[in-house]
Design a protein around this motif. Structure first.
Motif, PDB file in Angstrom:
ATOM      1  N   GLU A  30     -49.516 -48.524-112.193  1.00 24.73           N
ATOM      2  CA  GLU A  30     -48.877 -47.594-113.130  1.00 24.73           C
ATOM      3  C   GLU A  30     -49.630 -46.263-113.201  1.00 24.73           C
ATOM      4  O   GLU A  30     -49.028 -45.208-113.384  1.00 24.73           O
ATOM      5  N   THR A  31     -50.953 -46.302-113.040  1.00 20.71           N
ATOM      6  CA  THR A  31     -51.732 -45.050-113.095  1.00 20.71           C
ATOM      7  C   THR A  31     -51.537 -44.202-111.848  1.00 20.71           C
ATOM      8  O   THR A  31     -51.822 -43.003-111.860  1.00 20.71           O
ATOM      9  N   GLY A  32     -51.078 -44.808-110.763  1.00 20.00           N
ATOM     10  CA  GLY A  32     -50.966 -44.088-109.500  1.00 20.00           C
ATOM     11  C   GLY A  32     -52.232 -44.084-108.677  1.00 20.00           C
ATOM     12  O   GLY A  32     -52.252 -43.523-107.571  1.00 20.00           O
ATOM     13  N   LEU A  33     -53.301 -44.686-109.169  1.00 17.78           N
ATOM     14  CA  LEU A  33     -54.540 -44.749-108.392  1.00 17.78           C
ATOM     15  C   LEU A  33     -54.397 -45.647-107.176  1.00 17.78           C
ATOM     16  O   LEU A  33     -55.063 -45.444-106.156  1.00 17.78           O
ATOM     17  N   VAL A  34     -53.555 -46.675-107.284  1.00 18.76           N
ATOM     18  CA  VAL A  34     -53.291 -47.563-106.153  1.00 18.76           C
ATOM     19  C   VAL A  34     -51.789 -47.628-105.925  1.00 18.76           C
ATOM     20  O   VAL A  34     -50.989 -47.331-106.818  1.00 18.76           O
ATOM     21  N   VAL A  35     -51.421 -48.006-104.695  1.00 17.29           N
ATOM     22  CA  VAL A  35     -50.008 -48.129-104.329  1.00 17.29           C
ATOM     23  C   VAL A  35     -49.819 -49.412-103.525  1.00 17.29           C
ATOM     24  O   VAL A  35     -50.779 -49.938-102.937  1.00 17.29           O
ATOM     25  N   ALA A  36     -48.573 -49.903-103.508  1.00 16.41           N
ATOM     26  CA  ALA A  36     -48.243 -51.043-102.647  1.00 16.41           C
ATOM     27  C   ALA A  36     -48.253 -50.578-101.201  1.00 16.41           C
ATOM     28  O   ALA A  36     -47.907 -49.435-100.889  1.00 16.41           O
ATOM     29  N   ASP A  37     -48.640 -51.469-100.290  1.00 15.26           N
ATOM     30  CA  ASP A  37     -48.851 -51.063 -98.895  1.00 15.26           C
ATOM     31  C   ASP A  37     -48.358 -52.134 -97.935  1.00 15.26           C
ATOM     32  O   ASP A  37     -49.105 -52.641 -97.106  1.00 15.26           O
ATOM     33  N   GLY A  38     -47.106 -52.520 -98.069  1.00 18.21           N
ATOM     34  CA  GLY A  38     -46.540 -53.493 -97.143  1.00 18.21           C
ATOM     35  C   GLY A  38     -46.892 -54.918 -97.512  1.00 18.21           C
ATOM     36  O   GLY A  38     -47.709 -55.186 -98.392  1.00 18.21           O
ATOM     37  N   LEU A  39     -46.280 -55.847 -96.808  1.00 15.95           N
ATOM     38  CA  LEU A  39     -46.494 -57.267 -97.097  1.00 15.95           C
ATOM     39  C   LEU A  39     -47.794 -57.753 -96.484  1.00 15.95           C
ATOM     40  O   LEU A  39     -48.145 -57.388 -95.359  1.00 15.95           O
ATOM     41  N   HIS A  75     -54.509 -44.793-103.449  1.00 16.38           N
ATOM     42  CA  HIS A  75     -53.486 -43.799-103.154  1.00 16.38           C
ATOM     43  C   HIS A  75     -53.898 -42.974-101.929  1.00 16.38           C
ATOM     44  O   HIS A  75     -55.004 -42.411-101.899  1.00 16.38           O
ATOM     45  N   PRO A  76     -53.043 -42.882-100.909  1.00 17.20           N
ATOM     46  CA  PRO A  76     -53.431 -42.201 -99.665  1.00 17.20           C
ATOM     47  C   PRO A  76     -53.628 -40.697 -99.816  1.00 17.20           C
ATOM     48  O   PRO A  76     -54.186 -40.050 -98.928  1.00 17.20           O
ATOM     49  N   GLY A  77     -53.188 -40.136-100.949  1.00 18.45           N
ATOM     50  CA  GLY A  77     -53.357 -38.698-101.145  1.00 18.45           C
ATOM     51  C   GLY A  77     -54.678 -38.303-101.790  1.00 18.45           C
ATOM     52  O   GLY A  77     -54.991 -37.110-101.898  1.00 18.45           O
TER      53      GLY A  77
END
Length: 393
Positions: free
Chosen positions: A48-57, A72-74
């Motif tokens: 929810e914070t955007g610090l981490v993201v889902a990255d595939g299965l 987060h890749p950015g």
């Protein structure tokens, strides 16, 4: 980057993703002391914070496959390693992989305003190359003692004009992001710990031999800075009673007898006195000598250059031997510009440490050259600021 982890569990998860790369919830659960339901809650809050993201299965471990999680890749961190005669600036991603790196010559004695104009220009070049729209944080190393909580150099012997300069505050305003400042050798230790020769060691010493000499002390995986931030200033331990005057105002300091500047001075004297035809030829060709000239002369078999390196390594080894007997580290890393002197220097240091320290301290003690060279400091800078940002506010 405005969000920060809300608690120690989230901080731990962020650092695991930084150090280990993308991972599944199940694999993260194997490394933290949390129930499955509590882990799910903390990961969802981080998403929810955007610090981490889902990255595939993720790979199946039986049952329903979960998603990998990654930082987060950015996210972009700036690492800055200011030396006495040059500066390195690099931009990294959240996993501290270097995306772009610039090195330029620079004289730290020009003062903080001139140096930071150059640093900001180099950072702007990296940004303009498309590697980063902006920086989420910056870690800065300077070659002198730093009052760590405030990010302020204090009476640095080789940095006239820097005493009390608000490095952290000034650069934070210019870069528009949080900034942390530390002694350059502490950043070198963090870099070697994250991506270099000290990856698997919790207690080690990282000795930097350049224009000055310093020591990063890592205890239980964290840098030990001491009460005021001056721990590890071994260049000003007396190596020769009533020896040469040192820039710090004392006499006989290790730094006055063996450092890049001291080695260049001794080599020049040897060349002028006719003790080394090789060094004399280099002095005539270049107008001045450096530690690199001594290394080249030694590689060509010049006996005087080899003697200068061995003598300096012996004195450095005497000081390190005292540290080893006191601290009992699991590893000693030797880095900095003078490591171009290579295995002749390393052999002299090893000989002295193994001879002087007790067998219990040295029986399984590796003394090795650093793996990362000039990138250790910039990776350490990115590690320093990420440690700060990946901790609860």
């Amino acid at each position: 980057m405005t969000a920060r982890p809300a608690n120690a569990h989230q901080a731990r998860l962020l650092k695991l993703l930084r150090d280990g790369g993308p991972n599944s919830r199940a694999q993260l659960g194997d490394q933290v002391d949390l129930s499955r339901s509590k882990l799910a809650v903390e990961v969802d809050r981080l998403l929810e914070t955007g610090l981490v993201v889902a990255d595939g299965l993720a790979a199946s471990r039986g049952g329903r496959r979960s998603h990998n999680i990654r930082l987060h890749p950015g996210l972009r961190f700036l690492g800055v390693d200011i030396g006495a005669t040059s500066v390195d600036v690099a931009v990294t991603n959240a996993e501290l992989e270097i995306l772009g790196h610039i090195n330029q010559p620079m004289d730290v004695r020009e003062g903080p305003v001139a140096v930071f104009e150059q640093v900001l220009s180099m950072a702007a070049k990296l940004r303009a190359s498309g590697l980063a729209e902006g920086f989420d944080g910056a870690g800065i190393g300077v070659p002198g003692p730093v009052r760590f909580p405030e990010g302020v150099p204090v009476a640095p012997p080789i940095m006239p004009g820097w005493d009390g300069f608000p490095v952290r505050e000034a650069l934070s305003q210019e870069l528009g992001c949080p900034v942390m400042v530390d002694n350059d050798v502490n950043l070198m230790a963090l870099g070697e710990q994250h991506a270099g020769v000290a990856r698997t060691v919790a207690d080690f010493l990282c000795v930097k031999i350049g224009t000055g000499i310093g020591c990063g002390i890592v205890v239980g995986g964290g840098v030990h800075r001491g009460t005021t931030g001056s721990a590890g200033d071994i260049g000003h331990i007396q190596a020769v009673p009533d020896g040469r005057p040192c820039a710090c105002g004392n006499r006989g300091c290790l730094e006055a007898h063996f450092s890049g500047a001291a080695l260049a001075r001794d080599a020049t004297e040897a060349a002028q006195q006719g003790r080394s035809p090789e060094l004399a030829a280099r002095l005539e060709a270049n107008g001045a000598l450096s530690a690199a000239d001594v290394a080249a002369a030694a590689a060509a078999g010049d006996a005087t250059a080899l003697d200068l390196i061995r003598e300096g390594g012996t004195r450095t080894g005497q000081v390190i031997a005292g540290l080893v007997s006191f601290f009992n580290p699991g590893l000693v890393v030797i880095g900095g510009g003078v490591t171009g002197l290579g295995h002749t220097l390393l052999a002299a240091i090893r000989t002295q440490v193994y001879r002087q320290s007790l067998p219990l301290a040295t029986g399984n003690l590796p003394i090795v050259l650093g793996e990362l060279g000039p990138t250790a400091g910039v990776i350490g800078g990115a590690r320093l600021i990420s440690d700060h940002l990946f901790s609860p506010a």
